[in-house]
Design an enzyme around this catalytic site. Structure first.
Site, mmCIF file in Angstrom:
data_model
loop_
_atom_site.group_PDB
_atom_site.id
_atom_site.type_symbol
_atom_site.label_atom_id
_atom_site.label_comp_id
_atom_site.label_asym_id
_atom_site.label_seq_id
_atom_site.Cartn_x
_atom_site.Cartn_y
_atom_site.Cartn_z
ATOM 1 N N ASP A 128 16.039 17.659 -28.976
ATOM 2 C CA ASP A 128 14.716 17.953 -28.413
ATOM 3 C C ASP A 128 13.892 18.705 -29.440
ATOM 4 O O ASP A 128 14.337 19.723 -29.985
ATOM 5 C CB ASP A 128 14.871 18.800 -27.146
ATOM 6 C CG ASP A 128 13.531 19.292 -26.620
ATOM 7 O OD1 ASP A 128 12.784 18.467 -26.079
ATOM 8 O OD2 ASP A 128 13.241 20.492 -26.773
ATOM 9 N N ASP A 141 9.205 13.482 -27.646
ATOM 10 C CA ASP A 141 9.799 14.629 -28.338
ATOM 11 C C ASP A 141 11.302 14.769 -28.104
ATOM 12 O O ASP A 141 11.884 15.808 -28.400
ATOM 13 C CB ASP A 141 9.105 15.924 -27.908
ATOM 14 C CG ASP A 141 9.225 16.197 -26.416
ATOM 15 O OD1 ASP A 141 9.679 15.297 -25.685
ATOM 16 O OD2 ASP A 141 8.867 17.304 -25.989
ATOM 17 N N GLU A 142 11.943 13.722 -27.599
ATOM 18 C CA GLU A 142 13.376 13.834 -27.302
ATOM 19 C C GLU A 142 14.070 12.497 -27.494
ATOM 20 O O GLU A 142 13.553 11.457 -27.079
ATOM 21 C CB GLU A 142 13.554 14.326 -25.859
ATOM 22 C CG GLU A 142 14.945 14.788 -25.514
ATOM 23 C CD GLU A 142 14.978 15.510 -24.173
ATOM 24 O OE1 GLU A 142 15.921 15.249 -23.402
ATOM 25 O OE2 GLU A 142 14.057 16.309 -23.889
#
Length: 417
Positions: A14, A113-114
């Site tokens: 993350d 974002d992950e």
């Protein structure tokens, strides 16, 4: 319980404060030191905070979900509007960096974002998986200045739980099946568990299930009878078992084409609301034409302003003949609106075309000689927009103060590009 579980090594990584970190890199700032907030629209007091740096959270108690008016007037605070094109490009570049360690099929991009990374079998290339995960994390920071946290486990579920419940505070966490009783079962309330929302939590609570321990020791047949396949999945997730893979889903025919829009102000009159609905029908009909489908059912959803006294509505109508013509779809949408609109200020609209079939199955209508001309006009307009841009050819209503097409072309995911 774990005898048939495959031996895998999965990492969930993350990017911490991703939006704020990207802006910090762009502006030459230190996201760990500067109080930074990303706000949807700096000129609107009620605009939502999309991201905040650690100092912004710690010193000013501003986090994602706060409003522009919550942010204090302090000289050290730095405010920015989102740059969605840049954020998406950064996400792509990070994925490319990860591809230096594993093939593309070993990466599952979960969000901007992950990502999940399958490190199974990479020991001979890069050493122990823990070392590889930390090397990837450091490489992302060295190249992009973006800090990250890493969760590791024998499957996607355990890696995600290790990330959310431990690594986001410590930077790295590894969970194994042996950790399930000590780390997974104590989780309560149930909505703290990845994959369980508030509604499911409430339904489980009604069955006397309040923690993951309760879920793991519940009667499996009862869960399956009550919740179907989801009940089966929840039971095994409570034991840390997840057999999902990174394989891409089979390409299937689309179920529907839809569009939702949050309006930037309250819309009060029939005329201005119908302008937006026409623009939305134009967009949906274009997507249906480009995909080669026609649809028979039009659905309209209207959400009123907070000040409204009436309930929101969602209604559908199935047309006699399926279509992908903008005006045919719009007329049905307009009919639904005129019947159900409660004369209250509107803040959100949604339109959907469903009950699809391939365009080639359309029947000729001997009594509608202009149908072929209308269809050709639609495809011609699509071709012009594809070549010269979405706003190169618009209906006149889009240039009125009620139109939103021009403004939304400047957005990605509802935010500035």
């Amino acid at each position: 319980m774990y005898a048939n579980c495959p031996d895998r090594v999965i990492v969930c990584i993350d990017m911490k404060c991703f939006y704020a970190s990207c802006i910090a890199m762009l502006e030459g700032l230190d996201v760990e030191q500067e109080p930074i907030a990303i706000v949807g629209n700096l000129h609107q007091a009620g605009s939502i905070v999309l991201a905040a740096s650690p100092p912004m959270k710690q010193h000013f108690h501003i986090k994602t979900g706060n409003r522009r008016y919550d942010i204090p007037n302090h000289p050290s605070i730095k405010l920015f509007e989102p740059k969605m094109d840049f954020f998406l490009q950064m996400s792509i570049e990070i994925t490319k960096l990860i591809m230096q360690f594993v093939p593309r099929e070993a990466i599952h991009v979960y969000s901007v974002d992950e990502s999940f990374i399958d490190l199974t079998g990479t020991e001979k290339l890069w050493g122990a998986p823990e070392e590889t995960a930390m090397t990837i994390r450091q490489a992302i920071y060295n190249q992009f200045g973006i800090p990250s946290a890493v969760g590791m486990g024998p499957n996607m579920l355990m890696a995600k739980l290790a990330l959310d419940l431990e690594a986001k505070a410590t930077g790295f966490a590894k969970w194994t099946y042996k950790d399930v009783p000590q780390k997974l079962w104590p989780i309560a309330p149930l909505s703290e568990m990845w994959g369980i929302g508030r509604r499911m939590e409430y339904a489980l609570n009604k069955k006397g299930i309040f923690s993951v321990y309760d879920l793991a020791h519940a009667n499996l047949k009862m869960l399956e009878d009550e919740f179907g396949i989801i009940g089966n999945q929840l039971y095994y997730h409570a034991w840390g078992i997840d057999l999902s893979t990174f394989e891409e889903p089979d390409t299937k025919e689309p179920m529907s084409f839809g569009k939702g829009q949050m309006l930037m102000r309250d819309y009060h009159t029939h005329e201005e609301i119908l302008i937006v609905l026409l623009e939305m029908c134009e967009d949906i009909a274009k997507r249906a034409r480009m995909a080669g489908y026609i649809g028979a059912t039009v659905s309209l959803g209207v959400s009123y302003s907070r000040s409204a006294l009436e309930k929101n509505f969602y209604r559908s109508k199935t047309m006699i003949e399926p279509t992908n013509e903008t005006m045919k779809m719009y007329e049905t949408c307009k009919e639904l609106f005129n019947i159900h609109f409660a004369e209250q200020p509107v803040r959100q609209l949604s339109v959907r075309l469903s009950n699809l079939q391939p365009h080639g199955s359309i029947q000729l209508d001997l009594f509608d000689e202009q149908k072929e001309q209308r269809q050709m006009l639609g495809y011609t307009m699509d071709a012009i927009r594809e070549r010269f841009g979405a706003t190169s050819l618009l209906r006149a209503v889009s240039f009125t103060t009620s139109g939103t097409a021009m403004q939304r072309e400047q957005l990605v995911g509802g935010h500035l590009k």
